[in-house]
Design an enzyme around this catalytic site. Structure first.
Site, PDB file in Angstrom:
ATOM      1  N   TYR A 290      -9.721 -11.189  -6.310  1.00 39.04           N
ATOM      2  CA  TYR A 290      -8.743 -11.178  -7.352  1.00 39.04           C
ATOM      3  C   TYR A 290      -9.265 -12.358  -8.229  1.00 39.04           C
ATOM      4  CZ  TYR A 290      -6.532  -7.623  -4.789  1.00 39.04           C
ATOM      5  OH  TYR A 290      -6.133  -6.348  -4.123  1.00 39.04           O
TER       6      TYR A 290
ATOM      7  N   ARG B 225       0.919  -1.217  -0.162  1.00 40.15           N
ATOM      8  CA  ARG B 225      -0.064  -0.040  -0.179  1.00 40.15           C
ATOM      9  C   ARG B 225       0.798   1.374  -0.075  1.00 40.15           C
ATOM     10  NH1 ARG B 225      -2.364  -3.403   4.085  1.00 40.15           N
ATOM     11  NH2 ARG B 225      -4.257  -4.143   3.560  1.00 40.15           N
TER      12      ARG B 225
ATOM     13  N   HIS C 190      -4.302  -9.117   4.427  1.00 37.57           N
ATOM     14  CA  HIS C 190      -5.590  -9.065   4.388  1.00 37.57           C
ATOM     15  C   HIS C 190      -6.049  -9.925   5.775  1.00 37.57           C
ATOM     16  CE1 HIS C 190      -6.263  -8.343  -0.204  1.00 37.57           C
ATOM     17  NE2 HIS C 190      -5.952  -7.181   0.467  1.00 37.57           N
TER      18      HIS C 190
ATOM     19  N   HIS D 151      -2.663   2.063  -5.785  1.00 39.77           N
ATOM     20  CA  HIS D 151      -3.233   0.643  -5.471  1.00 39.77           C
ATOM     21  C   HIS D 151      -3.490  -0.179  -6.628  1.00 39.77           C
ATOM     22  CE1 HIS D 151      -4.761  -0.646  -1.514  1.00 39.77           C
ATOM     23  NE2 HIS D 151      -5.498  -1.437  -1.936  1.00 39.77           N
TER      24      HIS D 151
END
Length: 388
Positions: free
Chosen positions: A353, A229, A344, A318
């Site tokens: 994804y 990030r 996560h 991102h």
């Protein structure tokens, strides 16, 4: 005694307060020590971003330093801009300024991140301004509804921003139970179920090759190569790199979690070149003055470089993280490992994804392809039927 004038002005589409005074070295050094003071070359003045608490703090700080304040900016309507829309609301009165200050302290006490405090604080600041002179004790869910309707309509807030705004108002209602806001009557819109934008590997390489600035190329390579990030990259320290184990330590990431992720071995020469050229002291990516690099700068050059590379997609920091995760999944990496590498909390977050990977999609044939293939085989084995 040095006299100081505090004047409202707009800088980079944000409401600011200019700190103007006849040049004096001691005064300059004193003002620079205030947390949240910046210098603008464009307007050639020190300034702070405006809200009533910051304004009150800088006034107290200047008075403590023995300065004389010549005007009262609290009487001014200070505009702000949201997506090009100019908004002018009445400044907070003394009561609401006090409530707003305590709300910020409440958020800090709950150990929210700086970005969450800034986001929630911004919404409540705007809500208190929007309700004008109405006492805080008398605010109710109708005031909330009117504010949300105005904000969504006038400022064109997205669903995600709308949800943040509702969360902020809910926290405010719990923080200040003396008001009459019934949180059960504040409607929370459902999340958008958007599929993330992903670059293909050729686009990632083109973006890297077309980025001439060494620092910028290193930033892009790390965002993609380790799936970071933007905040994680900015906070990276030199001590977080373990090249022998090809691991990167990510400290206090989203959700106050620490984790390890990978460093691409192919980036070692680039990282060595970057380090020898810029010689950062503490943080991996530093601004010219030695502090943390600006996220706004990263977003700006990334957008510009993507356009120069001929990439039509919207490219943000991102986007590179999304691309990293998708390409990992396409190459057969177990989704549980990807979840750990990305940090996560829930596997459902990583599962998004699976909707954008090409590995399985490429094996699915359109019924049009199948029927044309069958007709070609039936009519003429050596000639392929086309519809062009």
């Amino acid at each position: 005694m040095t006299s100081i004038t505090l004047e409202p002005f707009t800088h980079n589409a944000k409401s600011c307060i200019a700190i103007k005074f006849p040049y004096n070295f001691e005064a300059k050094e004193y003002i620079k020590r205030f947390n949240g003071v910046y210098w603008t070359k464009t307007h050639r003045t020190f300034y702070i971003y405006f809200d009533e608490v910051r304004l009150e703090n800088i006034k107290n700080y200047l008075r403590k330093g023995g300065f004389k304040l010549l005007n009262d900016t609290a009487k001014h309507r200070i505009p702000r801009y949201s997506k090009g829309t100019k908004v002018e609301l009445e400044p907070l009165n003394t009561e609401k300024t006090k409530v707003y200050r305590h709300f910020l302290e409440f958020l800090k006490g709950k150990r929210f991140s700086k970005s969450t405090i800034a986001s929630y604080g911004g919404f409540i600041l705007e809500f208190l301004r929007f309700t004008g002179k109405k006492p805080v004790n008398e605010l109710n869910e109708n005031d909330v509804r009117y504010y949300i309707e105005w904000a969504v309509s006038a400022l064109n807030y997205a669903i995600s921003t709308h949800r943040q705004m509702v969360s902020a108002l809910t926290h405010f209602a719990y923080f200040y139970p003396a008001c009459s806001i019934n949180v059960e009557k504040i409607y929370m819109p459902k999340k958008d179920k958007k599929i993330p934008i992903v670059l293909n590997i050729e686009e990632v390489l083109t973006l890297l090759q077309s980025t001439n600035n060494l620092k910028h190329r290193t930033i892009i390579a790390m965002l993609y190569g380790s799936g970071l990030r933007i905040g994680e990259l900015i906070n990276l320290k030199l001590s977080d790199f373990d090249f022998k184990r090809k691991q990167l330590y990510v400290e206090n990431a989203k959700g106050r979690k620490d984790r390890y992720t990978t460093i691409a071995e192919s980036l070692f020469p680039l990282l060595r070149n970057y380090h020898n050229t810029y010689k950062p002291k503490v943080f991996f990516i530093e601004n010219p003055k030695g502090g943390k690099y600006s996220p706004q700068s990263i977003r700006a050059f990334l957008k510009k470089n993507a356009e120069s590379a001929g990439i039509a997609k919207i490219v943000t920091p991102h986007t590179l993280r999304h691309s990293y995760a998708t390409h990992m999944l396409e190459q057969g990496t177990d989704i549980r490992y990807i979840q750990e590498l990305l940090g996560h909390s829930r596997p459902e977050t990583t599962m998004i994804y699976t909707h954008v990977t090409r590995k399985d999609l490429q094996q699915i044939k359109s019924p049009l392809d199948n029927v044309i293939k069958k007709l070609s085989l039936r009519d003429n084995d050596n000639k392929k039927l086309t519809i062009s």
